[in-house]
Design an enzyme around this catalytic site. Sequence first.
Site, PDB file in Angstrom:
ATOM      1  N   GLN A  16       0.860  -1.194   0.000  1.00  0.00           N
ATOM      2  CA  GLN A  16       0.000   0.000   0.000  1.00  0.00           C
ATOM      3  C   GLN A  16       0.892   1.239   0.000  1.00  0.00           C
ATOM      4  OE1 GLN A  16      -2.134  -1.658   3.451  1.00  0.00           O
ATOM      5  NE2 GLN A  16      -4.059  -1.147   2.441  1.00  0.00           N
ATOM      6  N   ASP A  49     -11.143   6.868   4.030  1.00  0.00           N
ATOM      7  CA  ASP A  49     -10.355   5.920   4.824  1.00  0.00           C
ATOM      8  C   ASP A  49      -9.042   6.541   5.308  1.00  0.00           C
ATOM      9  OD1 ASP A  49      -9.858   3.064   5.572  1.00  0.00           O
ATOM     10  OD2 ASP A  49      -8.149   3.360   4.240  1.00  0.00           O
ATOM     11  N   GLU A  53     -12.780   8.338   8.763  1.00  0.00           N
ATOM     12  CA  GLU A  53     -12.287   7.176   9.504  1.00  0.00           C
ATOM     13  C   GLU A  53     -10.949   7.596  10.102  1.00  0.00           C
ATOM     14  OE1 GLU A  53     -10.167   3.318  10.252  1.00  0.00           O
ATOM     15  OE2 GLU A  53      -9.654   4.584   8.565  1.00  0.00           O
TER      16      GLU A  53
END
Length: 650
Positions: free
Chosen positions: A252, A284, A326
């Site tokens: 990622q 996110d 988030e």
Amino acid sequence: MYEQFSHSLLNEILDKLKPKIRKQDLHHFYTRLGANFYSLFLIFEQLYGQRDDFNEHLLYLVETMARQYIKRPRNLRRSDLAREKDFNWFLDQKWVGMTLYADGFADNLKGVQAKLAYLQELGVNLVHIMPILKCPKGASDGGYAVSDFRKINDKIGTLENVKNLAKEMKQREMLLTLDVVVNHVSDEHEWAQKARSGDPRYQDYFYCFENRKIPDMFEQTLPEIFPDQAPGNFTWDETMHKWVMTVFNTYQWDLNYSNPAVFIEMLDVLLFWANQGVDILRLDAVAFLWKKIGSTSQNEYEAHKLLQLFKDCCQITAPGVVFIAEAIVAPVEIVKYFGEDAINAKECEIAYNATLMALLWDAVATKNAKLLTQGIKNLPDKLERATWLNYIRCHDDIGLGFTNEDIAQAGYEPRSHREFIINYFAGKFENSSARGLLFAHNKKNNDARISGTLTSLIGLEKALEENDPEKIDIIIQHILLLHSIIFSFGGIPLIYYGDELGTINDYSYIEDISKANDSRWAHRPRIDWENAMRRKQPGTVEYKIFNALKKMIAVRKKVSEFSDFNNRKLLEISNPQLLAYVRFNIKTRKSVLVVGNFDAHPQYLNLFELETQGFQMGEHIRDLYSGNTPTLFKDQLVLPPYRFYWLAGN
Ligand code: GLC
Ligand code: GLC
């Protein structure tokens, strides 16, 4: 606000817009652009004003919004106007959410569509579908490593399926929530591929370094998010021959938001999804958006600026769409994601109430409400037109995100208390029936987080194995108690799929090599629909939980006191096993007393204590949930083990 410099710049930009854009009827777009431009300009300048190509990027930003506005379907533009008028629409108590994986819940998107009636049977009218976008075949962090922001994972469906689902949800008056993973992309994403092949333009989309000099400086203060499965924050890329920043998993790649091109690309993605009919975008890992040497690179000032900018741009183009932040961070940091200034600095309208979630689990382990009450007392005030997402479980692990100060105030020693909670849920004590699993166990400091489903963590998995009907019923009460708090606290309750049926841990992830080192998979179940039919069979666990939640939801929707206008008052009571607060309706002046017993034994609430805090219960108290009058004993309210009441007088 009108400001000469930015306004003349806006005029210039509008003159430069391509004729194709200028020809369109952009009436509402221009009004909103005019209203938001000064704020947008200020933030964009703060972030990128030093650059020679600043004006070009600003033009490109406006063009991106205009292009997406032109593509915005007519029905969504209509809904934008309606929501602009009824701007507090998402604060209503009528909303009840569920998070689910399309595949785990119903195989794919079509399956989810076919199960909308099931969700409505329960009373759910907001659905957060976990990541559905194209991602690597093996490990993909549950889809949070995105390879293409505009293509659906073909195992889950097609874009057409999303559109159909969104359409049917609108007809059923349900809200669709999807993720936009703004912080990073998969190493298979086109941008990463181009960076890898040596293209400097795309290397500038990431944080790439030839040697360890800067990475080592960063590492001095960066924490590790996945210390066991992905230690460190940088990954050596053999093809590119460079270190790349990877705060989460090695695959990622963190996006470099100090590059305005990245911001504009991601804005385009947000607006693309807004235009597919998504009502709420879950952003996110927003705490991580800005990286700074010498800091933890979480909750940075610029990360907030980026979110404000996303919000300004979204309000111009798709004002009916709201954001969820988030940000699973410290309590004082979480509220900042609503925006720090009541008028100008709006960021996300909704934020995960990770503090309440962790406090509830503390109350489960300690069987009292000491820290829970203390933590709620110190929960920072939030803005108007901002609301919590209240949850018990989600797809992630449980981190004990409350503060050491609150732990100490509640009368415990912070270190040993945290250790106790973790050991309790890992089932390490004889009197603990929890079946949790450790997650992100950091052997360097012995820190850990917890995985497991609600059912398994709270002891129901064990009680079912022991086949102990009495124990099972008491634990079901405990499950309902936790839900009674998230349904009444103020905010949108978010049920985690499977919890409504008492789904236990799924240990099969251990056999899948792409999941085995990530215990969060234990609580990402596959719903067994034959089993789910037991919700219709009186006497079964599924029946008891499902129908109780269904009733609680139906009651919540009727109680206007449960809408979220910062209308909660925490009560100070002397019995530490109980949590008590009042929810009131400012207009009708009516109120509801919420009280819950976190102990496994009956407890008493002294009614005098309520009166001294200005809460009169009146003559005829009624529990709105059961419809009954609760038992009183000598001016004391009796609460059976794990019982909750939603009490109203009349
Ligand atoms: C978010 C997700 C989590 C994921 C992380 C990295 O926190 O909830 O599941 O691992 O972001 O994308
Ligand atoms: C950390 C991150 C959060 C992420 C989680 C995944 O808590 O702050 O964003 O969801 O790790 O385990």
